[in-house]
Design a protein around this motif. Structure first.
Motif, PDB file in Angstrom:
ATOM      1  N   GLU A 227      33.937  43.561  51.580  1.00 46.47           N
ATOM      2  CA  GLU A 227      33.192  42.437  51.046  1.00 46.47           C
ATOM      3  C   GLU A 227      33.807  41.077  51.322  1.00 46.47           C
ATOM      4  OE1 GLU A 227      32.352  42.631  46.921  1.00 46.47           O
ATOM      5  OE2 GLU A 227      30.754  44.065  47.314  1.00 46.47           O
ATOM      6  N   LEU A 228      35.123  41.031  51.438  1.00 46.64           N
ATOM      7  CA  LEU A 228      35.811  39.745  51.312  1.00 46.64           C
ATOM      8  C   LEU A 228      37.086  39.747  52.144  1.00 46.64           C
ATOM      9  CD1 LEU A 228      35.712  37.113  49.518  1.00 46.64           C
ATOM     10  CD2 LEU A 228      37.190  38.309  47.911  1.00 46.64           C
TER      11      LEU A 228
ATOM     12  N   LEU B 168      44.118  37.603  45.247  1.00 46.27           N
ATOM     13  CA  LEU B 168      44.168  39.054  45.095  1.00 46.27           C
ATOM     14  C   LEU B 168      43.304  39.577  43.947  1.00 46.27           C
ATOM     15  CD1 LEU B 168      46.126  38.911  47.328  1.00 46.27           C
ATOM     16  CD2 LEU B 168      47.587  40.529  46.138  1.00 46.27           C
ATOM     17  N   ILE B 169      43.073  38.770  42.922  1.00 46.82           N
ATOM     18  CA  ILE B 169      42.217  39.237  41.826  1.00 46.82           C
ATOM     19  C   ILE B 169      40.818  39.597  42.362  1.00 46.82           C
ATOM     20  CG2 ILE B 169      41.013  38.520  39.710  1.00 46.82           C
ATOM     21  CD1 ILE B 169      43.625  37.124  38.838  1.00 46.82           C
ATOM     22  N   PRO B 170      40.159  38.717  43.119  1.00 39.75           N
ATOM     23  CA  PRO B 170      38.826  39.121  43.599  1.00 39.75           C
ATOM     24  C   PRO B 170      38.869  40.258  44.609  1.00 39.75           C
ATOM     25  CG  PRO B 170      39.436  36.959  44.476  1.00 39.75           C
ATOM     26  CD  PRO B 170      40.444  37.308  43.426  1.00 39.75           C
TER      27      PRO B 170
ATOM     28  N   LYS C 111      40.883  42.726  44.714  1.00 39.47           N
ATOM     29  CA  LYS C 111      41.164  44.003  44.059  1.00 39.47           C
ATOM     30  C   LYS C 111      40.165  44.361  42.971  1.00 39.47           C
ATOM     31  CE  LYS C 111      45.955  44.279  45.277  1.00 39.47           C
ATOM     32  NZ  LYS C 111      47.319  44.617  44.884  1.00 39.47           N
ATOM     33  N   TYR C 112      39.319  43.406  42.574  1.00 38.62           N
ATOM     34  CA  TYR C 112      38.485  43.640  41.403  1.00 38.62           C
ATOM     35  C   TYR C 112      37.590  44.869  41.562  1.00 38.62           C
ATOM     36  CZ  TYR C 112      35.483  42.904  37.407  1.00 38.62           C
ATOM     37  OH  TYR C 112      34.802  43.087  36.233  1.00 38.62           O
ATOM     38  N   LEU C 113      37.106  45.098  42.778  1.00 39.11           N
ATOM     39  CA  LEU C 113      36.184  46.213  42.978  1.00 39.11           C
ATOM     40  C   LEU C 113      36.888  47.548  43.173  1.00 39.11           C
ATOM     41  CD1 LEU C 113      33.563  44.437  45.205  1.00 39.11           C
ATOM     42  CD2 LEU C 113      33.518  44.796  42.753  1.00 39.11           C
ATOM     43  N   GLY C 114      38.210  47.552  43.189  1.00 36.85           N
ATOM     44  CA  GLY C 114      38.935  48.806  43.373  1.00 36.85           C
ATOM     45  C   GLY C 114      39.823  48.743  44.591  1.00 36.85           C
ATOM     46  N   LEU C 115      40.887  49.507  44.565  1.00 38.07           N
ATOM     47  CA  LEU C 115      41.929  49.371  45.576  1.00 38.07           C
ATOM     48  C   LEU C 115      41.690  50.167  46.842  1.00 38.07           C
ATOM     49  CD1 LEU C 115      45.146  49.631  43.409  1.00 38.07           C
ATOM     50  CD2 LEU C 115      44.482  47.703  44.828  1.00 38.07           C
TER      51      LEU C 115
ATOM     52  N   HIS D 274      48.962  33.744  45.161  1.00 41.97           N
ATOM     53  CA  HIS D 274      48.820  35.194  45.187  1.00 41.97           C
ATOM     54  C   HIS D 274      47.637  35.709  44.368  1.00 41.97           C
ATOM     55  CE1 HIS D 274      50.025  39.326  43.888  1.00 41.97           C
ATOM     56  NE2 HIS D 274      50.659  39.399  45.047  1.00 41.97           N
ATOM     57  N   ASP D 275      47.637  35.448  43.070  1.00 42.83           N
ATOM     58  CA  ASP D 275      46.631  36.070  42.218  1.00 42.83           C
ATOM     59  C   ASP D 275      45.248  35.469  42.408  1.00 42.83           C
ATOM     60  OD1 ASP D 275      48.389  37.930  41.145  1.00 42.83           O
ATOM     61  OD2 ASP D 275      49.046  36.567  39.580  1.00 42.83           O
ATOM     62  N   GLN D 276      45.175  34.203  42.789  1.00 37.23           N
ATOM     63  CA  GLN D 276      43.859  33.605  43.044  1.00 37.23           C
ATOM     64  C   GLN D 276      43.117  34.406  44.116  1.00 37.23           C
ATOM     65  OE1 GLN D 276      43.280  29.862  45.342  1.00 37.23           O
ATOM     66  NE2 GLN D 276      42.728  28.977  43.388  1.00 37.23           N
TER      67      GLN D 276
ATOM     68  N   PHE E  49      34.855  32.663  45.607  1.00 38.52           N
ATOM     69  CA  PHE E  49      35.012  34.027  46.119  1.00 38.52           C
ATOM     70  C   PHE E  49      33.687  34.786  46.086  1.00 38.52           C
ATOM     71  CE2 PHE E  49      39.219  32.646  44.910  1.00 38.52           C
ATOM     72  CZ  PHE E  49      39.951  32.980  46.032  1.00 38.52           C
TER      73      PHE E  49
ATOM     74  N   ARG F  34      31.402  36.611  49.345  1.00 35.57           N
ATOM     75  CA  ARG F  34      31.215  38.058  49.245  1.00 35.57           C
ATOM     76  C   ARG F  34      30.100  38.520  50.183  1.00 35.57           C
ATOM     77  NH1 ARG F  34      29.225  40.881  43.790  1.00 35.57           N
ATOM     78  NH2 ARG F  34      29.480  42.927  44.724  1.00 35.57           N
TER      79      ARG F  34
END
Lengths: 347, 347
Positions: free
Chosen positions: B173-174, B290-292, B294-298, B286-288, B265, B269
């Motif tokens: 997606e991203l 990586l949060i989106p 990873k949000y849908l699953g790793l 980093h988290d800005q 983000f 998509r």
């Protein structure tokens, strides 16, 4: 008969009036027991957007007290005129009068809720620039939250600072509560104090315990990548967040963390067949919490203000001046906000 | 015949060996032309995890040069022994020897790629603590990226600082590229400099232009909520990010921003029926970013290192010591990393 729910009209130049009208047209049963605190003329103009030659009619009924809402038939939009009738602002144009009217509606609804005349407030979007430009008392407030906080504090006889409030954003998948909102990232780091983190956790606990009818499972995100990795990059987790969570646990909270921010939100996600591991995530700053809530799309986001002595929810979008008056804006976030308010009342 | 692709084994006590074996079992055709740079014994142990009485057999073939990979039959796992044979570490236990072996495999693969003997490197996860504990040369490196950067800089005759690299994370997606990685949030704010932002945009532009075969549309996130709202909360957007984007535009980049972080983000998509508005988002920390992602699953996350004179991808997960040796770890992120490496090579 339950108490009525007040929907504040928001800025009359934005999409507030039309999404309210649309909600009454599309989901008349869901809107029963609600009324608009606003301007009758602005609501009539919004209702007319949907009433072309082939469109449905949506009559607007003027009421003079909240309790009259139950005398208005379904498929009719009850409006309580707040203040004097307004001249109508142009769609999508900043208007001092529209800002002032929107502010007055919020104050009126807050006072009604505090006096126990309405059960809850659902707020349609206002425009912060219009609010700031009025030169009136509303110019001092950054937005809804600050206005409601000030009004409630006055009602309770305390200062606004003595009434900590927090923003919770939720959708069908995730609830997140923010330690701070509209601060620069630098200032947001400074706002990660024991007091602020503890208050956020406690407000989350109290509100969700009521909502869910059980002790909520609260996850707290760290501030730094990997939650600092044991102090390797950042010590706020060790020195501030963990001690605050200890205090919250001592008060009966089921709270865990600080967790690595990049994976905690996906663990708190509620999906068909994949139950959430947590009921809410406490986020350390605005974007940490809002990026995951918004990632799947804005339509169903709901904003809930925690800490007030009244129930207040709102759709998670703004006035959308660029499309105001075109009848394309969706009412789904507003309807979701209303449903969330009802959920909070029932519990 | 295309050049082979080297898969570094990663830490032999983690899930690296078993996800590689699983990929060969489940997707033998996709693994054609690949070989493992690792330890034959560790790979045999991993292959045996899947070979119960009813399980399929996965023979491990020892090769002595990358070019031999094409002589190995399909459904057979070619392994090039890097260094001496190892005694096998316990599953899920930190091992100095396993860390040293994992580091040696990465160095070997980097050198092979730089010499043009392999087309790309896909790296299975290593354990940073095992790497740090070896007391060997690898102890100086935080992870794969730093090892590859150092090796490439030496090959090119420059210092590591002269070879800026960036991490890109992508899934279906991203795509997001990070200005900084493993810094405290406070230090990450300090790392938002004109030079770092410009380098990140340019590396993103160069890599994606090659990958996509056209000028990529790059969105850049702001640092502060609402991208600072015109300086109301934070001035980095005005003083640092916008000027850096001007410079990138002058060099031919299609780059926009700084955008409000909480909504950019979702706009980037890619979904069925909803085309992405951008090809990648540059995230300020980093988290800005990586949060989106990873949000849908790793499972399908892929990490790509931009800026190296070689193609390197990796799955977006760690050694998972807690489940190593149980044959439950999914190979999907590794397979996706391999596919991404192939995509980058074809373009």
């Amino acid at each position: 008969m339950p108490l009525p729910i007040a929907i504040t009209m928001g800025d009359a130049a934005g999409i507030g009036p039309e999404i309210i009208a649309r909600a009454y047209l599309e989901q008349p049963q869901q809107m029963r027991g609600c009324f608009v605190a606003g301007d009758v003329g602005a609501m009539r103009r919004a209702a007319a957007l949907f009433c072309g030659p082939d469109g449905p009619a949506l009559p607007v009924a003027r009421i003079s007290a909240a309790a009259e809402v139950n005398q208005v038939p379904v498929r009719c939009l009850p409006v309580l005129q707040v203040g004097a009738s307004q001249s109508l602002p142009q769609w999508g144009r900043l208007s001092r009068a529209a800002g002032e009217c929107a502010g007055a509606c919020v104050f009126w609804a807050a006072d009604s809720a505090l006096r126990g005349e309405v059960a809850a407030i659902v707020t349609a979007p206002l425009n912060k620039a219009a609010l700031a430009g009025t030169g009136s008392a509303y110019a001092d407030y950054a937005g809804h939250t600050e206005m409601l906080q000030a009004r409630a504090a006055q009602f309770l006889g305390c200062s606004a600072a003595q009434l900590p409030v927090r923003m919770m954003l939720c959708n069908d998948e995730l609830r997140t509560v923010l330690v701070s909102v509209h601060l620069s990232l630098r200032d947001a780091i400074a706002a990660v104090t024991m007091e602020n983190v503890l208050q956020t956790v406690m407000l989350t606990h109290i509100s969700l315990a009521k909502w869910l009818g059980r002790v909520p499972r609260i996850a707290v995100a760290g501030l730094n990548p990997h939650a600092g990795e044991g102090g390797r990059f950042g010590r706020e987790e060790i020195e501030i967040i963990s001690p605050a969570l200890e205090l919250a646990r001592a008060q009966g909270c089921d709270v865990s963390g600080p967790w690595p921010p990049d994976t905690i939100f996906m663990r708190a996600r509620q999906r068909p067949g994949v139950p959430a591991q947590f009921d809410a995530v406490v986020a350390m700053y605005h974007d940490q919490g809002l990026i995951p809530v918004k990632y799947l799309g804005l339509e169903h986001g709901v904003n809930v203000t925690l800490g007030l002595p009244l129930v207040r929810t709102s759709p998670d979008h703004g006035t959308a001046f660029d499309i105001a008056g075109t009848a394309v804006a969706s009412a789904s976030s507003l309807l979701k906000a209303l449903q969330t308010a009802r959920d909070l009342l029932i519990s």
